[in-house]
Motif scaffolding. Structure first.
Motif, PDB file in Angstrom:
ATOM      1  N   GLY A  94       0.786  -1.225   0.000  1.00 59.01           N
ATOM      2  CA  GLY A  94       0.000   0.000   0.000  1.00 59.01           C
ATOM      3  C   GLY A  94       0.812   1.267   0.000  1.00 59.01           C
ATOM      4  O   GLY A  94       0.266   2.358   0.171  1.00 59.01           O
ATOM      5  N   GLN A 121       2.510   2.980  -2.439  1.00 55.84           N
ATOM      6  CA  GLN A 121       2.833   3.287  -3.832  1.00 55.84           C
ATOM      7  C   GLN A 121       3.622   4.570  -4.006  1.00 55.84           C
ATOM      8  O   GLN A 121       4.314   4.736  -5.014  1.00 55.84           O
ATOM      9  CB  GLN A 121       1.533   3.357  -4.655  1.00 55.84           C
ATOM     10  N   VAL A 159      -7.048   9.127 -10.322  1.00 59.80           N
ATOM     11  CA  VAL A 159      -7.978   9.477  -9.242  1.00 59.80           C
ATOM     12  C   VAL A 159      -9.085  10.327  -9.850  1.00 59.80           C
ATOM     13  O   VAL A 159      -8.808  11.336 -10.514  1.00 59.80           O
ATOM     14  CB  VAL A 159      -7.269  10.273  -8.132  1.00 59.80           C
ATOM     15  N   SER A 202      -0.245   8.138  -2.145  1.00 62.37           N
ATOM     16  CA  SER A 202      -0.709   7.116  -3.081  1.00 62.37           C
ATOM     17  C   SER A 202      -2.163   7.370  -3.477  1.00 62.37           C
ATOM     18  O   SER A 202      -2.950   7.921  -2.708  1.00 62.37           O
ATOM     19  CB  SER A 202      -0.601   5.726  -2.449  1.00 62.37           C
ATOM     20  N   HIS A 262      -4.685   5.426  -3.660  1.00 58.10           N
ATOM     21  CA  HIS A 262      -5.718   4.809  -2.824  1.00 58.10           C
ATOM     22  C   HIS A 262      -5.985   5.591  -1.545  1.00 58.10           C
ATOM     23  O   HIS A 262      -6.994   5.353  -0.864  1.00 58.10           O
ATOM     24  CB  HIS A 262      -5.335   3.362  -2.480  1.00 58.10           C
ATOM     25  N   GLU A 263      -5.109   6.565  -1.198  1.00 58.59           N
ATOM     26  CA  GLU A 263      -5.299   7.391  -0.019  1.00 58.59           C
ATOM     27  C   GLU A 263      -6.100   8.663  -0.301  1.00 58.59           C
ATOM     28  O   GLU A 263      -6.482   9.378   0.628  1.00 58.59           O
ATOM     29  CB  GLU A 263      -3.939   7.768   0.582  1.00 58.59           C
TER      30      GLU A 263
END
Length: 345
Positions: free
Chosen positions: A99, A101, A132, A293, A295-296
């Motif tokens: 996680g 990245q 994103v 990253s 996903h954050e």
């Protein structure tokens, strides 16, 4: 397409016509609608980044619309409004699978190891990992900073520094990252001390909620920091990249404090002396923070949507692509203005 390009480090870039890019199998081409002028772009133009090959198109924080995708892209289609972290991670290495990245060993970076976003189009690698979606409620000029400055500050304050309500935070450097750090730290309930050489930047820091504004060039900075933080800060965010400020930052921490290095250290500042004895004796934490990253992003975007954070407050001025070369050159001198500069295409 039109793009800003330089063929020699430190010489004024020019606006040129270059071939339109095509997406790699795993990537996407983004039609750029806005892109920020960041100090990291200035470092690239100065030749401080060894990955930059000439001729080069700078730019690494942007918002735009997906124009085309490669054959292996599954999650995105033309028409989506997007941004991307300045680190394009591979998504498959052990670091990415953890996680993390933003520190992918196989990363690529538009505007550094390949052409960037001071152009009408830019390529995003590994689109399914790095793109994103940007909500319609966030305008282009504001969204441009989400790929680097604002997201970098958000993660530095929230994740790396773990700022908590009631803590005292010192922010060195009130450029884009530093101002964003002030905004995020205040939203976490911290009391913020802002340090800069620019009166305009300090004035804006005060409007964003900094409780104390310290002129970095005035004598006795260490003593003034101790006075401003009731004897020592819980957290320091160094957001400019100066060896001297690293020393001041570690020196103003209270026992158990955290120093987060966000500013890029280059040239004569590249290898600062660090007082490891003080770090050991006071159990200080010296932390790096490198982007954020993909996903954050949802947590940050949710705070923006709910009005907890307002990145639009950081915007200084918008310019055209033709004005971008002069804006990059102007970063070589101390700024007399405050806030971020964004190229709107």
């Amino acid at each position: 397409m039109r793009a800003v390009r330089f063929s020699t480090f430190t010489e004024t870039p020019v606006v040129v016509e270059v071939a339109d890019p095509t997406p790699p199998a795993h990537g996407a081409v983004i039609r750029v609608t806005a892109t920020g002028v960041c100090r990291s772009d200035w470092h690239a133009w100065q030749g401080h980044d060894s990955t930059v090959a000439l001729p080069h198109i700078p730019g690494h924080e942007y918002v735009g619309v997906v124009e085309s995708v490669g054959a292996d892209v599954r999650d995105w289609a033309p028409g989506a409004r997007v941004t991307a972290p300045f680190v394009n991670a591979c998504g498959t290495c052990p670091t990415c699978l953890e996680g993390r990245q933003s520190i992918c060993p196989q990363q690529t970076q538009a505007g550094f190891d390949r052409d960037g976003s001071f152009a009408e189009r830019v390529v995003v690698h590994h689109a399914d990992v790095n793109l994103v979606a940007v909500p319609d409620e966030i305008d282009d000029a504001t969204a441009a900073g989400l790929g680097c400055r604002f997201a970098t500050a958000y993660r530095a304050v929230s994740n790396r520094a773990r700022v908590a309500p009631g803590e005292e935070v010192v922010v060195f450097g009130c450029g884009g990252v530093g101002l964003a750090a002030i905004l995020v730290a205040r939203a976490r309930g911290a009391r913020v001390v802002a340090v800069d050489v620019s009166p305009a930047a300090l004035e804006l820091a005060g409007r964003l909620g900094a409780a104390e504004l310290l002129q970095a060039a005035a004598p006795g900075l260490d003593e003034r920091l101790r006075s401003a933080t009731s004897g020592g800060a819980h957290v320091v965010i160094e957001a400019i990249g100066r060896a001297e400020l690293v020393r001041h930052g570690l020196g103003c921490l209270r026992p158990g404090g955290r120093h987060v290095q966000v500013g890029l250290l280059a040239g004569r500042d590249a290898d600062p002396a660090v007082d490891l004895g003080r770090i050991l004796a006071l159990e200080l934490e010296l932390l790096g923070s490198h982007g954020m990253s993909a996903h954050e992003y949802p947590a940050m975007l949710d705070e923006i949507a709910r009005g907890i954070l307002d990145p639009a407050a950081l915007l200084g001025r918008t310019i055209t692509l033709d004005e971008a070369p002069a804006a990059l050159v102007a970063m070589s001198a101390p700024s007399t203005a405050a806030g971020t500069t964004v190229i709107v295409l």
